[in-house]
Structures are given as structure tokens and as C-alpha cells.
Design an enzyme around this catalytic site. Structure first.
Site, mmCIF file in Angstrom:
data_model
loop_
_atom_site.group_PDB
_atom_site.id
_atom_site.type_symbol
_atom_site.label_atom_id
_atom_site.label_comp_id
_atom_site.label_asym_id
_atom_site.label_seq_id
_atom_site.Cartn_x
_atom_site.Cartn_y
_atom_site.Cartn_z
ATOM 1 N N HIS A 171 -10.019 18.853 -26.972
ATOM 2 C CA HIS A 171 -9.194 17.628 -26.927
ATOM 3 C C HIS A 171 -9.286 17.026 -25.533
ATOM 4 C CE1 HIS A 171 -6.170 14.970 -28.529
ATOM 5 N NE2 HIS A 171 -5.161 15.442 -27.830
ATOM 6 N N TYR A 220 28.265 -1.293 -22.570
ATOM 7 C CA TYR A 220 28.785 -0.327 -21.594
ATOM 8 C C TYR A 220 28.306 -0.623 -20.179
ATOM 9 C CZ TYR A 220 30.013 2.648 -25.589
ATOM 10 O OH TYR A 220 30.537 3.155 -26.751
ATOM 11 N N CYS A 243 23.350 1.150 -27.195
ATOM 12 C CA CYS A 243 24.365 2.164 -27.497
ATOM 13 C C CYS A 243 23.837 3.112 -28.576
ATOM 14 C CB CYS A 243 25.647 1.499 -27.976
ATOM 15 S SG CYS A 243 26.244 0.212 -26.855
ATOM 16 N N ASP A 276 24.732 3.495 -31.708
ATOM 17 C CA ASP A 276 24.599 2.930 -33.050
ATOM 18 C C ASP A 276 24.258 1.460 -33.068
ATOM 19 O OD1 ASP A 276 25.937 5.387 -33.798
ATOM 20 O OD2 ASP A 276 27.765 4.387 -33.119
ATOM 21 N N LYS A 310 0.501 14.474 -38.200
ATOM 22 C CA LYS A 310 1.583 15.304 -37.627
ATOM 23 C C LYS A 310 2.813 14.430 -37.350
ATOM 24 C CE LYS A 310 -0.290 14.502 -33.007
ATOM 25 N NZ LYS A 310 -1.146 15.028 -31.922
ATOM 26 N N ARG A 341 -4.191 22.452 -21.676
ATOM 27 C CA ARG A 341 -3.072 22.597 -22.609
ATOM 28 C C ARG A 341 -3.479 23.737 -23.530
ATOM 29 N NH1 ARG A 341 -1.186 17.239 -25.845
ATOM 30 N NH2 ARG A 341 -2.609 18.103 -27.380
ATOM 31 N N ARG A 380 -10.801 12.645 -34.953
ATOM 32 C CA ARG A 380 -9.400 12.909 -35.306
ATOM 33 C C ARG A 380 -8.558 11.698 -34.908
ATOM 34 N NH1 ARG A 380 -10.645 17.485 -31.998
ATOM 35 N NH2 ARG A 380 -9.172 16.646 -30.492
HETATM 36 C C1 LIG Z 1 -2.247 14.147 -31.885
HETATM 37 C C2 LIG Z 1 -3.622 14.612 -31.796
HETATM 38 C C3 LIG Z 1 -4.699 13.780 -32.141
HETATM 39 C C4 LIG Z 1 -4.542 12.326 -32.468
HETATM 40 O O1 LIG Z 1 -4.499 11.569 -31.279
HETATM 41 P P1 LIG Z 1 -4.438 9.975 -31.318
HETATM 42 O O2 LIG Z 1 -4.497 9.594 -29.905
HETATM 43 O O3 LIG Z 1 -3.127 9.630 -31.950
HETATM 44 O O4 LIG Z 1 -5.577 9.518 -32.128
HETATM 45 C C5 LIG Z 1 -5.969 14.315 -32.160
HETATM 46 N N1 LIG Z 1 -6.173 15.605 -31.842
HETATM 47 C C6 LIG Z 1 -5.167 16.428 -31.479
HETATM 48 C C7 LIG Z 1 -5.454 17.820 -31.121
HETATM 49 C C8 LIG Z 1 -3.867 15.963 -31.419
HETATM 50 O O5 LIG Z 1 -2.877 16.775 -31.034
#
Ligand SMILES: *Cc1c(COP(=O)(O)O)cnc(C)c1O
Length: 380
Positions: free
Chosen positions: A168, A268, A315, A317, A38, A136, A224
């Protein structure tokens, strides 16, 4: 790393490092691998990273949105892909038609998937997400029995096959956090409810990178892995040395070098004032290119292999580094961050300096820099 060919600033992505990391993680976990790509492959390039991950044996790719999943298909990927984040009214049809696994959190989402299936005439590959404590996405434990029952009915009606059940973790990067045990227990309970409802998924999965590495009991059928695939530490301070290699190097060249006297205020607001005569180097990347403004006065960048401090504010750029008495000329190489093998800072060092995580550093860097994919050693 002596001279750059043409680009003013480059994000170099080493696909050999990526493949090495994916293989290392797969071997360690001993289950199927989903490489999470992603957010444009965490800033490393969606399609290129996907291809490298497949070459290294990733059975699955994971993305947040339907658009990202379809971009993988447009890039030629034909393997298993899971996506997991939609808003009401989004069209699931193209994802279903493309054989992408879609995720439902709610009964309303099941209805939307069913409508898409009716429109296109192809059954979906559907995964269900349960909220085991992150609060979530995903169905709460209270809503889960109704979700799995409806999903089972949809399966009997031929709308879809329920291919996966997942959740998750909230604190996988803190292996001793009590939420880990609680969430794993809640996940096993949710799996039992689904099993009693008659669901027979292909994959059950809970672990992100940190849990994949640190919590064998959370690996189930599939892990994952996002951040660790890119060679970054998923749980700083807790991860054993696995030999993962950071895949991203960001480099440019000094746009200008100048001497200043004691008392010179830099950038700045003059938040930094030279205490004595020094040499300053102008680095032509700024917060519009993803150099965090929170890195003002605290980041380091390597010039000629030596880490030099950023002085004053970052800054839009550009940013100024203090070269001290190091001999330097306009055009000299600057490595903002990289694997850390030649003395340059790492994305992890940048994250700590800015009070964030390496994920945010690599996903935001880029802007007007040119991204280039290489295979093996970063070329000079
Ligand atoms: C982003 C994400 C991951 C990957 O997490 P990492 O900590 O980068 O390995 C796995 N599962 C879900 C649902 C995520 O949103």
C-alpha cells in the site's frame, strides 16, 4: 428537490452513480477491479454498494476486517473478497470457511491461519502484505523473505494457497512524491523474492484509487479503488476529469426560520454575531450525525439551491445557517452536500473547509439520518 416524503434527514446514495464510477475506473485501468467497501462502504452502505460494484464488474471486494467480509457473505456476496486487518487471537476460521482471502503480515499470523485451517479442515486463500514504506501494516523488507518462505512451506503442506501479494502506498495522492517510485521499486523487489521462493500468486496489487488513476505502472494485476468508486476525488488538484459522479447526497429540511437583529449572537459561545438584521435557518443535524464541529462558522449548506454559510458552532443535533435576505420557510429543503450539480456544496468542499479529506466526511456522516439507496437521479 422540492419536498421530502417523511424522513427528517436523509443520506441518499445513488447506486447508478456508483456503477458508473466503477465501470469508468475499470475501463481506465484495464486490469481487474477491487472495489473497497470497508467502513460500511465508506458510509454508503456495505451490502448495497457491494451489489452495485459487482453489477458494474468488480471482480473483487476489499474490506479491512473479518466481520466486514462475513457481512458481505451474509448479504449474499459469493465473489472474491479480501480482508486485511486482524489482531492476535482473532478467529480466522469463519473467513476461511467462507472462502474469503485473508491477509498475513507476520509469521505469528501464519500460525493463526494454519490453526484455523486445521480446525475447520478447509485450506485458506492467503495473501501476504509487504510494507514497502508506509510503515503501517505488512512485513518489513527484512522480515519478508522469512514470511514468503514460511508461506511457501504452508502451501506445500496444504494449509493454503498464496493467492495474492500486495502493498500500500503512502503518498499516491501526490504523484510527484518520491515515495511513490521508491515503494514501487521495493514492491517489485519483494515480488522477485516471493517468485524465487516459488510463490505463484493470482494477483499482485499496489494501487489505491489515486495510484490507479495517476500511476499506470502501479496497476499490476488488480487495483483497489475506494474513494473514487464513490465519485470523490482521490487526489484533489492532480486528478484529471474522469466524469466520476459523487454518489452521496445528504439532505434535510429547515426545522425553523427566524429573523434576528444586529448584535444577535448565534449558537454556543456566540462565536458569530449578526452584523445586521438577517434570517436564520435551523438545520436539524449536528456533530452526532457526523457534521464536523470543525465546520463551525466555515461550512456551507444549500437552501433552495443556494449555498448558505453556517453561523456559529455546530451543535450535537443542530446547526444554524444564515439565509440573509433569501425568502425561506420552515420545511424548506436543505442539501448539506451532494454531487454539486445544483449549486450544493460537495463533500470535497466540506473537507477543505474542515481541514480534512472527503473520506472522513462521507464515512462519518449519518447518525440519526435515514440512509436510502436510489438508482439514478435523486428523487424529489
Ligand atoms: C482503504 C484502502 C484502499 C482504498 O483506498 P482509496 O484511496 O479509498 O482508493 C486500498 N487499499 C487498502 C489497503 C486500504 O486500506
Amino acid at each position: 428537490m422540492s419536498s421530502l416524503p417523511v424522513a427528517r434527514a436523509e443520506v441518499l446514495v445513488d447506486l447508478a452513480a456508483l456503477r458508473h464510477n466503477v465501470r469508468t475506473l475499470t475501463e481506465l485501468c484495464g486490469v481487474a477491479m477491487m472495489t473497497v467497501v470497508k467502513a460500511d462502504g465508506y458510509g454508503h452502505g456495505l451490502v448495497e454498494v457491494a451489489r452495485a460494484a459487482r453489477e458494474a464488474g468488480a471482480a473483487w471486494l476489499g474490506v479491512a476486517t473479518i466481520e466486514e467480509a462475513l457481512a458481505l457473505r451474509a448479504g449474499g456476496d459469493t465473489g472474491r473478497v479480501l480482508c486485511w486487518l486482524t489482531v492476535p487471537g482473532e478467529d480466522h476460521g469463519p473467513a476461511v470457511a467462507a472462502g474469503v482471502d485473508v491477509t498475513a503480515y507476520s509469521l505469528a499470523e501464519l500460525d493463526e491461519v494454519a490453526a484455523a485451517v486445521d480446525r475447520i479442515g478447509t485450506p485458506a486463500r492467503l495473501q501476504l502484505k509487504v510494507d514497502t514504506g508506509l510503515s503501517r501494516g505488512g512485513a518489513t523488507a527484512a522480515d519478508w523473505p522469512a514470511l514468503v518462505a514460511a508461506a511457501r512451506r504452508g502451501e506445500e503442506q496444504g494449509h493454503w494457497r498464496v493467492t495474492g501479494l500486495w502493498s500500500h502506498l503512502a503518498a499516491a495522492d501526490e504523484p510527484d512524491h518520491p515515495a511513490n517510485d521508491a515503494q514501487e521499486r521495493a514492491f517489485r523487489d519483494a515480488l522477485a523474492v516471493a517468485d524465487q521462493a516459488g510463490l505463484r500468486p493470482e494477483v499482485r496489487h499496489l494501487a489505491n484509487s489515486a495510484a490507479a488513476v495517476l500511476r499506470p505502472s502501479a496497476r499490476f494485476d488488480l487495483v483497489r479503488c475506494g474513494i473514487a468508486s464513490y465519485g470523490l476525488d482521490p487526489a484533489p488538484g492532480a486528478t484529471p476529469d474522469l466524469g466520476l459522479v459523487p454518489a452521496m447526497t445528504v439532505r434535510t429540511r429547515l426545522a425553523m426560520v427566524k429573523q434576528v437583529e444586529a448584535g444577535a449572537g448565534v449558537s454556543y459561545g456566540h462565536t458569530w454575531v449578526a452584523g445586521g438584521p438577517t434570517t436564520l435557518g435551523l438545520v436539524p443535524l449536528g456533530y452526532a450525525d457526523g457534521v464536523p464541529r470543525h465546520g463551525s462558522d466555515v461550512l456551507r449548506m444549500a437552501v433552495g439551491g443556494r449555498p448558505r454559510p453556517v453561523r456559529g458552532r455546530v451543535c450535537m443535533d443542530q446547526v444554524v445557517v444564515d439565509l440573509g435576505d433569501q425568502p425561506a420557510r420552515a420545511g424548506d429543503d436543505v442539501v448539506l452536500f451532494g454531487p454539486g450539480r445544483e449549486g450544493e456544496p460537495t463533500a470535497q468542499e466540506w473537507a477543505e473547509a474542515c481541514g480534512t479529506i472527503s473520506y472522513e466526511i462521507v464515512t462519518r456522516i449519518g447518525g440519526r439520518a435515514t440512509r436510502r439507496h436510489v438508482d439514478g437521479e435523486v428523487p424529489a
